[in-house]
Design an enzyme around this catalytic site. Structure first.
Site, mmCIF file in Angstrom:
data_model
loop_
_atom_site.group_PDB
_atom_site.id
_atom_site.type_symbol
_atom_site.label_atom_id
_atom_site.label_comp_id
_atom_site.label_asym_id
_atom_site.label_seq_id
_atom_site.Cartn_x
_atom_site.Cartn_y
_atom_site.Cartn_z
ATOM 1 N N HIS A 166 -7.266 -4.675 10.267
ATOM 2 C CA HIS A 166 -6.978 -4.386 8.854
ATOM 3 C C HIS A 166 -5.684 -5.059 8.407
ATOM 4 O O HIS A 166 -4.772 -5.290 9.198
ATOM 5 C CB HIS A 166 -6.981 -2.880 8.553
ATOM 6 C CG HIS A 166 -5.829 -2.096 9.082
ATOM 7 N ND1 HIS A 166 -5.989 -0.929 9.802
ATOM 8 C CD2 HIS A 166 -4.492 -2.278 8.985
ATOM 9 C CE1 HIS A 166 -4.805 -0.439 10.105
ATOM 10 N NE2 HIS A 166 -3.878 -1.243 9.628
ATOM 11 N N ASP A 198 0.820 -1.212 0.000
ATOM 12 C CA ASP A 198 0.000 0.000 0.000
ATOM 13 C C ASP A 198 0.853 1.261 0.000
ATOM 14 O O ASP A 198 2.063 1.218 0.189
ATOM 15 C CB ASP A 198 -0.962 -0.014 1.195
ATOM 16 C CG ASP A 198 -0.294 -0.453 2.498
ATOM 17 O OD1 ASP A 198 0.940 -0.477 2.550
ATOM 18 O OD2 ASP A 198 -1.018 -0.772 3.439
ATOM 19 N N GLU A 223 -9.776 -1.872 5.437
ATOM 20 C CA GLU A 223 -10.397 -1.579 6.725
ATOM 21 C C GLU A 223 -11.671 -2.397 6.905
ATOM 22 O O GLU A 223 -12.217 -2.921 5.927
ATOM 23 C CB GLU A 223 -10.756 -0.076 6.760
ATOM 24 C CG GLU A 223 -9.584 0.858 6.552
ATOM 25 C CD GLU A 223 -8.701 1.014 7.784
ATOM 26 O OE1 GLU A 223 -8.885 0.245 8.759
ATOM 27 O OE2 GLU A 223 -7.835 1.888 7.766
ATOM 28 N N ASN A 242 -7.639 -2.847 14.323
ATOM 29 C CA ASN A 242 -9.036 -3.155 13.984
ATOM 30 C C ASN A 242 -9.109 -4.356 13.021
ATOM 31 O O ASN A 242 -10.155 -4.625 12.447
ATOM 32 C CB ASN A 242 -9.722 -1.929 13.355
ATOM 33 C CG ASN A 242 -9.011 -1.454 12.093
ATOM 34 O OD1 ASN A 242 -8.057 -2.079 11.637
ATOM 35 N ND2 ASN A 242 -9.487 -0.360 11.536
HETATM 36 C C1 F6R Z 1 1.516 -1.424 6.222
HETATM 37 C C2 F6R Z 1 0.197 -1.990 6.332
HETATM 38 C C3 F6R Z 1 -0.593 -1.991 7.602
HETATM 39 C C4 F6R Z 1 0.224 -2.366 8.835
HETATM 40 C C5 F6R Z 1 -0.656 -2.366 10.079
HETATM 41 C C6 F6R Z 1 0.136 -2.686 11.326
HETATM 42 O O1 F6R Z 1 1.999 -1.545 4.874
HETATM 43 O O2 F6R Z 1 -0.264 -2.447 5.347
HETATM 44 O O3 F6R Z 1 -1.659 -2.895 7.447
HETATM 45 O O4 F6R Z 1 0.793 -3.625 8.640
HETATM 46 O O5 F6R Z 1 -1.242 -1.103 10.226
HETATM 47 O O6 F6R Z 1 1.040 -1.647 11.570
HETATM 48 P P1 F6R Z 1 2.130 -1.729 12.706
HETATM 49 O O7 F6R Z 1 3.120 -2.759 12.298
HETATM 50 O O8 F6R Z 1 2.757 -0.349 12.737
HETATM 51 O O9 F6R Z 1 1.419 -2.087 13.982
#
Ligand code: F6R
Length: 245
Positions: free
Chosen positions: A138, A67, A143, A136
């Site tokens: 995701h 992303d 989301e 959440n």
């Molecule tokens: C990042 C991504 C997000 C993160 C998720 C967890 O490319 O796609 O889905 O993997 O927000 O983030 P952290 O590792 O910062 O807890």
């Protein structure tokens, strides 16, 4: 699903790097799906160390990232393009022409997303997709929703995600409100999936995502249907599932 319980963040990072390293050794021209966020930073550090030691070779590797924020230029230090170069690509012998991140600078969302699906298809498909897990549920920027979004698409970020990302920006107002992300089908198409989770703040969602109902309200729950998923987590993140694995 395979659960690999590790002692702490560093141990999780080493073991996740072992899984990625094994993939790279078994197939030196693997296509790696990569993630940003705080969890994989230690994994990337281990991979860079092993590359420097001569144990892992990135020269034939292709990467596709999950992303990118819509609207952030590559040189913005909060763009995921910048993150990947800073944490991994500049530290290993990967050919940057073979690294792909959705292009947040393409204003036309439809064009940006269909172009990215074409790029992924042209790689021949992802061999191993690395994922972090949002509070959440995701994955990528998929989301909670009423349906599982399929292909790469543009999303409006939820308040909780904007809040969680605000720590990386000077103020909450500067956090982009939209992103381009691989869809659930794009992610599920990967041959193998590796999820990294760390910290007590992930314990509840780990249980919900991997032992709860499969629902688009918890996007990561779809991973229960993938045939080859490995979840590497530290003791804190696995606190609520330790008797179930
Ligand atoms: C990042 C991504 C997000 C993160 C998720 C967890 O490319 O796609 O889905 O993997 O927000 O983030 P952290 O590792 O910062 O807890």
């Amino acid at each position: 699903m395979k659960f690999i319980l590790t002692k702490d963040y560093d141990d999780m990072s080493r073991k996740a790097a072992n899984v990625i390293g094994a993939q790279m050794i078994l197939k030196n021209n693997s296509v790696l799906g990569l993630a940003t966020g705080s969890t994989p930073i230690g994994t990337y550090k281990c991979l860079a160390e092993r590359n420097a030691a001569g144990d892992l070779d990135f020269s034939q590797i292709t990467s596709v990232n999950l992303d990118e924020y819509r609207g952030l230029p590559h040189e913005n230090d909060q763009s995921y393009y910048y993150f990947m170069h800073d944490n991994l690509f500049s530290k290993v012998n990967i050919d940057c022409n073979n690294t792909y991140v959705p292009d947040g600078t393409i204003a036309d969302a439809e064009e940006a997303c269909s172009k990215y699906e074409e790029i992924i298809a042209a790689t021949g498909g992802v061999d191993l997709q690395l994922l972090g897990l949002g509070h959440n549920g995701h994955i990528g920027f998929n989301e909670p929703a009423d349906v599982f979004p399929k292909l790469t698409h543009c999303v409006d970020l939820t308040e909780s995600t904007i809040q969680a990302n605000a720590r990386f920006f000077a103020s909450k107002e500067e956090v982009p409100t939209q992103a381009y992300t691989m869809g659930i089908q794009t992610i599920m198409n990967a041959k193998k999936i590796l999820v990294v989770v760390s910290g007590s703040d992930k314990a509840a969602i780990v249980k919900k995502a991997f032992f709860g109902d499969i629902t688009p309200q918890v996007p990561a729950s779809i991973l229960q249907l993938h045939p080859d998923v490995t979840i590497v987590g530290d003791a804190e993140a696995f606190a609520e599932i330790k008797d179930m694995i």
